[in-house]
Design a protein around this motif. Structure first.
Motif, PDB file in Angstrom:
ATOM      1  N   GLU A  19       0.831  -1.207   0.000  1.00 31.82           N
ATOM      2  CA  GLU A  19       0.000   0.000   0.000  1.00 31.82           C
ATOM      3  C   GLU A  19       0.867   1.259   0.000  1.00 31.82           C
ATOM      4  O   GLU A  19       0.639   2.197  -0.767  1.00 31.82           O
ATOM      5  N   ILE A  20       1.887   1.288   0.822  1.00 28.64           N
ATOM      6  CA  ILE A  20       2.785   2.436   0.901  1.00 28.64           C
ATOM      7  C   ILE A  20       3.717   2.464  -0.316  1.00 28.64           C
ATOM      8  O   ILE A  20       4.021   3.533  -0.854  1.00 28.64           O
ATOM      9  N   SER A  39       3.309   9.252   7.081  1.00 30.41           N
ATOM     10  CA  SER A  39       2.343   8.151   7.108  1.00 30.41           C
ATOM     11  C   SER A  39       2.428   7.448   8.463  1.00 30.41           C
ATOM     12  O   SER A  39       3.519   7.155   8.954  1.00 30.41           O
ATOM     13  N   PRO A  40       1.291   7.152   9.101  1.00 30.20           N
ATOM     14  CA  PRO A  40       1.312   6.539  10.432  1.00 30.20           C
ATOM     15  C   PRO A  40       1.517   5.024  10.444  1.00 30.20           C
ATOM     16  O   PRO A  40       1.549   4.416  11.501  1.00 30.20           O
ATOM     17  N   LYS A  41       1.668   4.414   9.290  1.00 31.63           N
ATOM     18  CA  LYS A  41       1.750   2.954   9.219  1.00 31.63           C
ATOM     19  C   LYS A  41       3.152   2.432   9.522  1.00 31.63           C
ATOM     20  O   LYS A  41       4.139   3.126   9.311  1.00 31.63           O
ATOM     21  N   LYS A  42       3.214   1.193   9.999  1.00 31.48           N
ATOM     22  CA  LYS A  42       4.494   0.558  10.306  1.00 31.48           C
ATOM     23  C   LYS A  42       5.310   0.354   9.030  1.00 31.48           C
ATOM     24  O   LYS A  42       6.528   0.514   9.021  1.00 31.48           O
ATOM     25  N   ALA A  43       4.632   0.019   7.948  1.00 36.12           N
ATOM     26  CA  ALA A  43       5.311  -0.219   6.674  1.00 36.12           C
ATOM     27  C   ALA A  43       6.033   1.030   6.200  1.00 36.12           C
ATOM     28  O   ALA A  43       7.081   0.940   5.555  1.00 36.12           O
ATOM     29  N   ALA A  44       5.509   2.203   6.523  1.00 41.73           N
ATOM     30  CA  ALA A  44       6.130   3.458   6.092  1.00 41.73           C
ATOM     31  C   ALA A  44       7.520   3.612   6.688  1.00 41.73           C
ATOM     32  O   ALA A  44       8.444   4.077   6.015  1.00 41.73           O
ATOM     33  N   GLU A  73      10.925   2.194  -9.218  1.00 42.18           N
ATOM     34  CA  GLU A  73      10.163   1.029  -8.763  1.00 42.18           C
ATOM     35  C   GLU A  73      10.214   0.940  -7.255  1.00 42.18           C
ATOM     36  O   GLU A  73      11.238   1.233  -6.642  1.00 42.18           O
ATOM     37  N   ALA A  74       9.121   0.546  -6.672  1.00 44.26           N
ATOM     38  CA  ALA A  74       9.074   0.205  -5.252  1.00 44.26           C
ATOM     39  C   ALA A  74       8.327  -1.122  -5.180  1.00 44.26           C
ATOM     40  O   ALA A  74       7.111  -1.176  -5.324  1.00 44.26           O
ATOM     41  N   ILE A  75       9.075  -2.196  -4.997  1.00 45.07           N
ATOM     42  CA  ILE A  75       8.516  -3.549  -5.070  1.00 45.07           C
ATOM     43  C   ILE A  75       8.532  -4.192  -3.692  1.00 45.07           C
ATOM     44  O   ILE A  75       9.526  -4.095  -2.967  1.00 45.07           O
ATOM     45  N   VAL A  76       7.440  -4.831  -3.357  1.00 42.74           N
ATOM     46  CA  VAL A  76       7.371  -5.593  -2.107  1.00 42.74           C
ATOM     47  C   VAL A  76       7.026  -7.031  -2.467  1.00 42.74           C
ATOM     48  O   VAL A  76       5.943  -7.315  -2.968  1.00 42.74           O
TER      49      VAL A  76
END
Length: 155
Positions: A19-20, A39-44, A73-76
């Motif tokens: 998502e991020i 962004s408040p998310k842990k992934a951020a 690119e931003a790949i997860v």
């Protein structure tokens, strides 16, 4: 030139991290760092760490300037999943899947950074060009217009 950074075995589900990652794709590095920082998310936080690593690689290893870098690119991807058991009723158990992910970021200086001023100038030029085409095609459309059908009355 492309510069890469990878964070392997991050303790977060790939679904949550993607998502991020989608938000920062295509942005200049300064804008991407701002998006991730607020962004408040842990992934951020994990993606922020990887992005800063990619910027450091670009500066130190490839001798690139940060001002001209864009997130190409931003790949997860999915990492290994740890399987755990949780006790349930009547002596049974259920599975808990603790997912991990691999975060990869690619920066490049080959993509032109689009600024607001250049975008507006391009839009004005396109409107002007499109307006001329409409006036030429408008006369042809008026000639080819079909006559309207007459409605039938009740008996």
């Amino acid at each position: 030139m492309e510069v890469r950074a990878t964070y392997k075995y991050a303790k977060i589900s790939p679904f949550k991290a993607r998502e991020i990652a989608r938000e920062i794709q295509g942005l200049p590095v300064s804008a991407a760092l701002d998006v991730v920082a607020y962004s408040p998310k842990k992934a951020a936080a994990l993606i922020n760490k990887t992005l800063k690593s990619a910027v450091a690689n670009a500066e130190n290893n490839a001798n690139l300037k940060v001002d001209g870098l864009v997130v190409k690119e931003a790949i997860v991807g999915e990492g290994p999943t740890m399987k755990r058991m949780m006790a349930r009723a009547r002596g049974s158990g259920s599975r808990i899947l603790k997912r991990s992910s691999h975060i990869g970021i690619v920066l490049t200086d080959e993509i032109k950074i689009e600024r607001r001023e250049t975008r507006k100038a391009a839009q004005k030029a396109a409107k002007k060009k499109g307006g001329e085409a409409k006036t030429e095609g408008g006369a042809a459309e008026a000639k080819a217009e079909k006559p309207k059908r007459a409605k039938k009355g009740k008996k």
